[in-house]
Write a protein that holds these residues in place. Structure first.
Motif, mmCIF file in Angstrom:
data_model
loop_
_atom_site.group_PDB
_atom_site.id
_atom_site.type_symbol
_atom_site.label_atom_id
_atom_site.label_comp_id
_atom_site.label_asym_id
_atom_site.label_seq_id
_atom_site.Cartn_x
_atom_site.Cartn_y
_atom_site.Cartn_z
ATOM 1 N N ILE A 180 43.234 41.785 30.258
ATOM 2 C CA ILE A 180 41.894 41.577 30.836
ATOM 3 C C ILE A 180 41.766 40.154 31.386
ATOM 4 N N VAL A 181 42.231 39.176 30.609
ATOM 5 C CA VAL A 181 42.151 37.774 31.040
ATOM 6 C C VAL A 181 42.937 37.568 32.337
ATOM 7 N N ASP A 182 44.145 38.095 32.372
ATOM 8 C CA ASP A 182 45.008 37.909 33.545
ATOM 9 C C ASP A 182 44.411 38.577 34.785
ATOM 10 N N ASP A 183 44.011 39.837 34.639
ATOM 11 C CA ASP A 183 43.446 40.565 35.790
ATOM 12 C C ASP A 183 42.204 39.863 36.320
ATOM 13 N N THR A 184 41.344 39.421 35.406
ATOM 14 C CA THR A 184 40.071 38.811 35.805
ATOM 15 C C THR A 184 40.299 37.486 36.516
ATOM 16 N N LEU A 185 41.113 36.625 35.905
ATOM 17 C CA LEU A 185 41.342 35.303 36.499
ATOM 18 C C LEU A 185 42.072 35.415 37.835
ATOM 19 N N SER A 186 43.093 36.275 37.899
ATOM 20 C CA SER A 186 43.840 36.442 39.158
ATOM 21 C C SER A 186 42.905 36.887 40.277
ATOM 22 N N PHE A 187 42.017 37.831 39.960
ATOM 23 C CA PHE A 187 41.046 38.328 40.942
ATOM 24 C C PHE A 187 40.103 37.206 41.392
ATOM 25 N N LEU A 188 39.568 36.443 40.428
ATOM 26 C CA LEU A 188 38.582 35.409 40.762
ATOM 27 C C LEU A 188 39.199 34.264 41.569
ATOM 28 N N LEU A 189 40.418 33.882 41.226
ATOM 29 C CA LEU A 189 41.076 32.793 41.971
ATOM 30 C C LEU A 189 41.286 33.194 43.431
ATOM 31 N N LYS A 190 41.666 34.454 43.613
ATOM 32 C CA LYS A 190 41.907 34.961 44.973
ATOM 33 C C LYS A 190 40.588 35.103 45.746
ATOM 34 N N GLU A 191 39.600 35.650 45.053
ATOM 35 C CA GLU A 191 38.306 35.969 45.665
ATOM 36 C C GLU A 191 37.502 34.696 45.996
ATOM 37 N N LEU A 192 37.471 33.742 45.058
ATOM 38 C CA LEU A 192 36.588 32.576 45.181
ATOM 39 C C LEU A 192 37.285 31.362 45.775
ATOM 40 N N ASN A 193 38.622 31.275 45.582
ATOM 41 C CA ASN A 193 39.371 30.086 45.993
ATOM 42 C C ASN A 193 38.645 28.804 45.563
ATOM 43 N N PRO A 194 38.376 28.639 44.254
ATOM 44 C CA PRO A 194 37.567 27.494 43.810
ATOM 45 C C PRO A 194 38.307 26.167 43.962
ATOM 46 N N ASP A 195 37.544 25.085 44.105
ATOM 47 C CA ASP A 195 38.127 23.737 44.147
ATOM 48 C C ASP A 195 38.536 23.279 42.754
ATOM 49 N N LEU A 196 37.934 23.901 41.732
ATOM 50 C CA LEU A 196 38.163 23.466 40.353
ATOM 51 C C LEU A 196 37.832 24.610 39.401
ATOM 52 N N VAL A 197 38.645 24.739 38.336
ATOM 53 C CA VAL A 197 38.312 25.645 37.236
ATOM 54 C C VAL A 197 37.977 24.794 36.015
ATOM 55 N N LEU A 198 36.805 25.043 35.430
ATOM 56 C CA LEU A 198 36.456 24.472 34.126
ATOM 57 C C LEU A 198 36.768 25.553 33.103
ATOM 58 N N TYR A 199 37.785 25.309 32.285
ATOM 59 C CA TYR A 199 38.290 26.324 31.366
ATOM 60 C C TYR A 199 37.854 26.024 29.930
ATOM 61 N N ASP A 200 36.994 26.887 29.391
ATOM 62 C CA ASP A 200 36.572 26.786 27.992
ATOM 63 C C ASP A 200 37.549 27.593 27.142
ATOM 64 N N ALA A 201 38.454 26.859 26.470
ATOM 65 C CA ALA A 201 39.544 27.489 25.713
ATOM 66 C C ALA A 201 39.159 27.678 24.247
ATOM 67 N N GLY A 202 38.006 28.291 24.002
ATOM 68 C CA GLY A 202 37.568 28.518 22.619
ATOM 69 C C GLY A 202 38.643 29.233 21.802
ATOM 70 N N VAL A 203 38.868 28.768 20.570
ATOM 71 C CA VAL A 203 39.903 29.379 19.722
ATOM 72 C C VAL A 203 39.284 30.245 18.621
ATOM 73 N N ASP A 204 38.006 30.567 18.772
ATOM 74 C CA ASP A 204 37.354 31.455 17.802
ATOM 75 C C ASP A 204 37.676 32.933 18.073
#
Length: 302
Positions: A214-238
């Motif tokens: 799910i993480v891979d499919d979602t991020l790959s789609f969003l990077l392609k779709e949005l082409n963002p200048d920056l990703v703010l990644y909240d790497a919660g370990v909970d």
């Protein structure tokens, strides 16, 4: 793969202070994370200390009266109960410094492709109230500041904490150049969710393979779709299977794979990525620091 000792890291010694060791929120985790990262050989001349925070900068996203009341200890008992932390001068010093740390991390990521903040991810804070151990929202603050200053055109907030990023979603809902995505455990805090641009609520006890897909499919789609200048990644370990507040069944190796995957996908698409540590709960405070260090270790592999 050798670890890169020049990965930009952001940390302030005021992030941890003397605090009730039995409190559910582990205030020592920031200092312990710093020690853990140092033990990995990742601290050389690459550690940046943010300036001490004040109330003013946060007013770019937070309600002025809320920020002033918080700063001067004038919030009522009910508002403080909702936050879940006892007010102190040390708490306020760290609370207002950490968002500047996330902003600094984002600017370093824009310069160096990747940078890590040894704190951050206070995504339950809303514009006019705090909640769930979060008093001010560093993710919304950073996104809004960078967009408003013209340093970036658009930002993707990719939130993988086990709890939905309700405050970030609410605060950025009218900001067309910030896209919020939260992948979280559905039947978990907060029980009244805000609408992110994309919410994916996971079933209790989900395991590694399904989660990583799910993480891979979602991020790959969003990077392609949005082409963002920056990703703010909240790497919660909970999300970890033994986390005190988690409800998912993700292994330690699953967290390592997740963080590696997120960083890899961002860098493959030439998208700068700034990481914050998000949530993590554990009676074993040193083990918690090791869990939070995973994203830093994975970033140092690139």
């Amino acid at each position: 793969m050798a670890l890169n000792p020049h990965l930009p890291l952001v940390y302030h010694p005021n992030y941890s202070f003397n605090f009730d060791p039995n409190h559910r929120f582990v205030m020592s985790k920031f200092a312990n994370l710093y020690k853990q990262v140092k033990a990995l050989g990742l601290i050389n001349n690459n550690l940046i200390t943010p300036t001490l925070g004040t109330a003013e900068p946060l007013k770019i996203v937070h309600c002025e009266s809320y920020i002033d009341d918080l700063w001067h200890n004038q919030l009522d008992e009910k508002a403080m109960r909702r936050i879940g932390l006892p007010w102190s001068e040390q708490l306020i010093a760290r609370t207002f410094t950490a968002p500047l740390g996330t902003l600094q991390t984002a600017r370093l990521a824009l310069e160096h492709s990747v940078a890590c903040h040894l704190a951050g991810g206070t995504h339950h804070a809303h514009s006019d109230f705090g909640s769930g151990y979060c008093m001010v929202n560093d993710l919304a603050f950073t996104a809004q500041t960078l967009i408003q200053s013209g340093e970036v055109t658009n930002v993707l907030v990719f939130d993988l904490d086990v709890h939905q990023g309700d405050g970030t979603a609410a605060m950025l809902q009218h900001q067309p150049y910030a896209y919020t995505c939260s992948i979280h455990c559905e039947k978990n805090f907060p029980f009244r969710k805000s609408a992110s641009d994309l919410d994916i609520g996971l079933a209790n006890n989900m395991q590694d393979d399904e989660y990583l897909g799910i993480v891979d499919d979602t991020l790959s789609f969003l990077l392609k779709e949005l082409n963002p200048d920056l990703v703010l990644y909240d790497a919660g370990v909970d999300i970890w299977q033994q986390d005190g507040l988690g409800k998912l069944d993700i292994s330690w190796q699953g967290i390592e794979k997740r963080d590696h995957l997120v960083l890899k996908r961002c860098l493959e698409s030439n998208t700068p990525v700034a990481t914050v540590i998000g949530g993590g709960y554990d009676r074993d405070h040193l083990r918690l620091a090791k869990r939070h260090a995973i994203v830093v270790e994975q970033a140092a592999r690139f």
